[in-house]
Design an enzyme around this catalytic site. Structure first.
Site, mmCIF file in Angstrom:
data_model
loop_
_atom_site.group_PDB
_atom_site.id
_atom_site.type_symbol
_atom_site.label_atom_id
_atom_site.label_comp_id
_atom_site.label_asym_id
_atom_site.label_seq_id
_atom_site.Cartn_x
_atom_site.Cartn_y
_atom_site.Cartn_z
ATOM 1 N N ARG A 66 12.842 -3.958 6.120
ATOM 2 C CA ARG A 66 11.700 -4.518 5.175
ATOM 3 C C ARG A 66 12.164 -5.625 4.223
ATOM 4 N NH1 ARG A 66 7.349 -0.925 3.506
ATOM 5 N NH2 ARG A 66 7.239 -2.064 1.507
ATOM 6 N N LYS A 91 1.439 -1.182 -1.475
ATOM 7 C CA LYS A 91 0.250 -1.386 -1.660
ATOM 8 C C LYS A 91 -0.604 -0.697 -2.882
ATOM 9 C CE LYS A 91 -1.661 -3.682 2.541
ATOM 10 N NZ LYS A 91 -2.396 -3.825 3.585
ATOM 11 N N GLU A 144 -3.413 -3.394 7.972
ATOM 12 C CA GLU A 144 -4.475 -2.714 7.550
ATOM 13 C C GLU A 144 -5.236 -3.462 6.540
ATOM 14 O OE1 GLU A 144 -5.495 2.014 5.815
ATOM 15 O OE2 GLU A 144 -3.359 1.433 6.180
#
Length: 792
Positions: free
Chosen positions: A496, A506, A276
């Site tokens: 992750r 983020k 994104e």
């Protein structure tokens, strides 16, 4: 509820899925007993859909070596293996030993875990310290035998002290230490004298160590992508069955659907890296790139760079440009660059079809009401509104006739499911915000849960790979594709990448940047890829680090920062030329060398530089005024100190021995202003200490002045994200600026991005803040040792 169907794979296919190489799989098939044992272990462990190569190898060992008198305990052990609590051969051997001695049906799990080292994390730092100690103890023998040294012996000594250490890292550090101590192999090292072999046969203990600790393959030789099925298998790998009060849904492609897909792709692997564009990419994205681009490359397939741009409020052109640039810097070449917004019309048309099929409705609940109803598993009051009414309202949403926040399109899923992500997720919301890619054409935007799986299908993705936090969304992913009757990719989630002493969120990274706790997205203290690049880290070192971690499904563990630093050093040790810089200069006047006398000496750029290779050397001036590190001088000498002190001699690297004859103090009789010394032009003096230095290149003119920025861990705690006041954990010494450092003249023309090893100090890179008048260097990473006599 979810039920697994029995796998229809052949034993050979199952063995490949758990990561066995083809040769081992063939040999296993040839042995009926091992085949039956391994097949039983795979089903017992619940990994018929595949697992990582590391887990697969441990399962193979269970199938071939498990003690027959402890079969009742095998399921317990397999649970520990699949969850990566037992993850090394040493732990597995300890488990075999423990269970073979356990006669009773029940045993204390805490005793078992203690015996097997479950939860014991041995850091790279601990391994490195132990390797250094063992090398120091055996230094004389190693120097004598050189590369004939029994590495198995060294490995055994480390294992005795650190039984749960990662054997791959142990092997890498032993190899690195051998190279550090011995340098490149010589022709003599490669000879195999038969006499020594006859006179000194291998000891039984040595053989045992070698058998227990086979030479581990390098990380580059491993193939972590063997766990993934081929595209033509995508009609049978989705065997999950989801139950609701209305229907049973089997998530798999029909043969006709798969044939159409394979015709479009030519049978190739198609993956996608879908960030994104709402911030800069961090090292976690490096793992995502490695998995998706790496699988496509391994299978000679294609990987899209797809911008997941469905939230215009958070997305910016700056982030879009950065992502494309950083993907290229990381060494990946997209098959095609696409945007989810490229498919806005297709997504809208499919949303209309979803409504027409009775699988979506327009809802007027507020976000707070939606949250409350979902928590109580209650249907929205508008869930059963007529299809025609939802179609009309959805069209009005598209045309901007309904206010923002007054309506959403929701998928009609299963409000009674055990999975929260099946509670009528939002498919579309109204946002009167221009989009960075599509402009102001749309005022309704699809959600991630709606758009992501559909665009995967439209782009004929064969393997939809994502991190484990999306695992619970797999049900919704398949529900929507099934509801629309379109092709379904194979979905697989991996753990992750989380690293100690930093934050990866983020949101937190954006807060640090916008509130000026750091100097932008590319601050060298951040684990953003831009920050790591500015710090001097190479993309190949990052990829080697990611490859070494693997792409397993074990989650929740923090990777120590030292492990990344190990890979950085490994590369820079081979690629960064050596030079000399003094960070905190102390003036030394050589009294028996005439003022203004300048000697041009040769210094090595590389430890193994050959005299006939002029490019491997650089010129360094030597005069009667030189500068050493303040920390390399003491007023009181000691036996374990190798620096300069009154009456003591040291060797200036590439130059001459000097002996301190006098110390000039300030009025406070403590501050050292200047050291005076005499040099030995004959070089007959043989001091133990070797210091780096710089000198005046002409009478009264100081050395090249540079700025050096010393970067350290951004946070003091290993896991600051878990702290309530995580900002209070910021390390105040994470950035220290040395503005008065001195460098050798040859660095004057160093280019931005050029990397060096400052001898005895660490690895550094020229920063973009450099000007023609002043160079700025960022420390990438320190050297292995706190003190290095000569640097390397």
């Amino acid at each position: 509820m979810m039920v697994k169907e029995e796998s229809s794979d052949t034993p050979s296919e199952q063995f490949l899925k758990i990561g066995l190489d083809e040769r081992t799989a063939r040999n296993t098939i040839a042995n009926n007993k091992v085949t039956n044992n391994l097949t039983a272990v795979i089903h017992e462990a619940g990994v018929t859909d595949g697992c990582s190569r590391t887990i697969g190898n441990l399962l193979y060992t269970v199938a071939t070596k498990y003690p027959a008198n402890a079969l009742i305990h095998r399921p317990t052990l397999l649970g520990y293996i699949v969850s990566s609590k037992v993850k090394t051969p040493a732990q597995l051997e300890a488990a075999f030993s423990f269970l073979s001695k356990t006669a009773s049906e029940n045993f204390e799990l805490n005793e078992f875990e203690e015996a097997c080292g479950v939860g014991v994390e041995v850091s790279v730092e601990d391994i490195e310290r132990t390797v250094n100690e063992i090398f120091e103890q055996n230094k004389e023998s190693i120097l004598e035998l050189r590369y004939r040294t029994n590495v198995g012996d060294l490995f055994g000594h480390v294992r005795k002290r650190l039984p749960w250490a990662d054997p791959k890292i142990v092997k890498q550090l032993i190899d690195a230490k051998l190279f550090e101590l011995l340098g490149e192999r010589t022709a003599a090292d490669n000879e195999k004298p038969s006499k020594q072999k006859k006179e000194k046969p291998a000891k039984v203990e040595d053989k045992k160590v070698a058998d227990d600790n086979p030479v581990q393959p390098s990380e580059e030789d491993l193939n972590p992508f063997l766990i993934f099925p081929n595209p033509e298998e995508n009609f049978k790998v989705h065997t999950e069955i989801f139950f609701s009060d209305k229907s049973v849904l089997r998530c798999c492609n029909t043969k006709e659907m798969l044939d159409k897909h394979l015709k479009a792709t030519g049978g190739k692997v198609f993956t996608r890296f879908p960030p994104e564009p709402n911030g800069y990419l961090h090292i976690g994205h490096a793992k995502a790139m490695f998995v998706s681009f790496g699988l496509a490359k391994e299978r000679d397939g294609c990987c899209y760079l797809r911008y997941d741009d469905t939230n215009p409020e958070a997305e910016r052109k700056e982030y879009i440009d950065h992502i494309q640039e950083i993907v290229q810097w990381m060494g990946w070449k997209p098959f095609k660059i696409t945007y989810s917004s490229d498919y806005f019309q297709d997504l809208y048309d499919l949303a209309v079809e979803l409504i027409q099929r009775g699988h979506a409705y327009v809802d007027h609940q507020t976000p707070e009401e939606i949250k409350e109803y979902r928590e109580k598993k209650m249907n929205s009051p508008w869930r059963d509104r007529p299809i025609a009414e939802s179609l009309k309202l959805f069209d009005e949403m598209r045309r901007g006739m309904i206010e923002e926040g007054k309506a959403t399109l929701r998928m009609k899923q299963d409000m009674q499911s055990d999975n929260f992500n099946m509670y009528d997720l939002i498919a579309y919301r109204i946002k009167f915000t221009p989009h960075p890619h599509s402009g102001d054409k749309w005022c309704i935007y699809p959600s991630y849960d709606y758009a992501h799986c559909i665009v995967d299908s439209l782009e004929n993705i064969t393997h939809s790979l994502c991190t484990l936090e999306f695992e619970t969304r797999r049900a919704s992913y398949y529900w929507l594709l099934h509801a629309l009757g379109i092709y379904q990719p194979y979905v697989w989630e991996y753990s992750r990448l989380n690293i100690t002493n930093t934050v990866m969120s983020k949101r937190k990274l954006n807060f640090l940047v916008t509130k000026n706790y750091v100097d932008g997205w590319d601050d060298p203290r951040l684990m953003t890829l831009a920050g790591l690049r500015r710090r001097g880290v190479t993309s190949t070192a990052i990829n080697a680090f990611v490859r070494g971690i693997g792409i397993t499904r074990s989650d929740g563990s923090l990777i120590r920062l030292e492990r990344l630093e190990y890979h950085i050093r490994e590369e820079l040790n081979k690629t960064a030329s050596r030079t000399m810089v003094v960070l905190h200069p102390l003036k030394v006047v050589i009294t028996n060398l005439e003022s203004g006398c300048i000697m041009d000496l040769e210094a090595k750029k590389w430890p193994d530089a050959q005299n006939d290779d002029a490019s491997a050397f650089y010129k360094v001036p030597f005069s009667n005024v030189v500068y050493i590190e303040h920390s390399d001088f003491r007023m009181k000498d000691s036996k374990d100190y190798y620096g300069l002190a009154p009456g003591k001699s040291v060797l200036l690297r590439y130059a001459f021995p000097i002996k301190c004859t006098e110390v000039v103090l300030a009025d406070d009789n403590e501050t050292i202003i200047e050291v005076r010394a005499e040099y030995d032009p004959s070089k007959k003096t043989k001091p133990k200490g070797v210091l780096h230095w710089v000198a005046e290149s002409s009478l009264g003119v100081g050395p090249l002045k540079v700025e050096v920025r010393l970067f350290d861990k951004l946070f003091n705690s290993e896991n600051p994200a878990e702290l309530e006041d995580w900002l209070a954990d910021l390390n105040p010494l994470s950035k220290v600026v040395m503005s008065g450092a001195y460098a050798v003249p040859s660095l004057k023309n160093a280019a931005v991005g050029e990397r060096f090893q400052f001898e005895r100090l660490g690895y550094f890179v020229v920063d973009k803040d450099s000007t023609p008048d002043k160079l700025v260097f960022n420390r990438t990473v320190t050297l292995r040792d706190g003190y290095s006599k000569g640097g390397k």
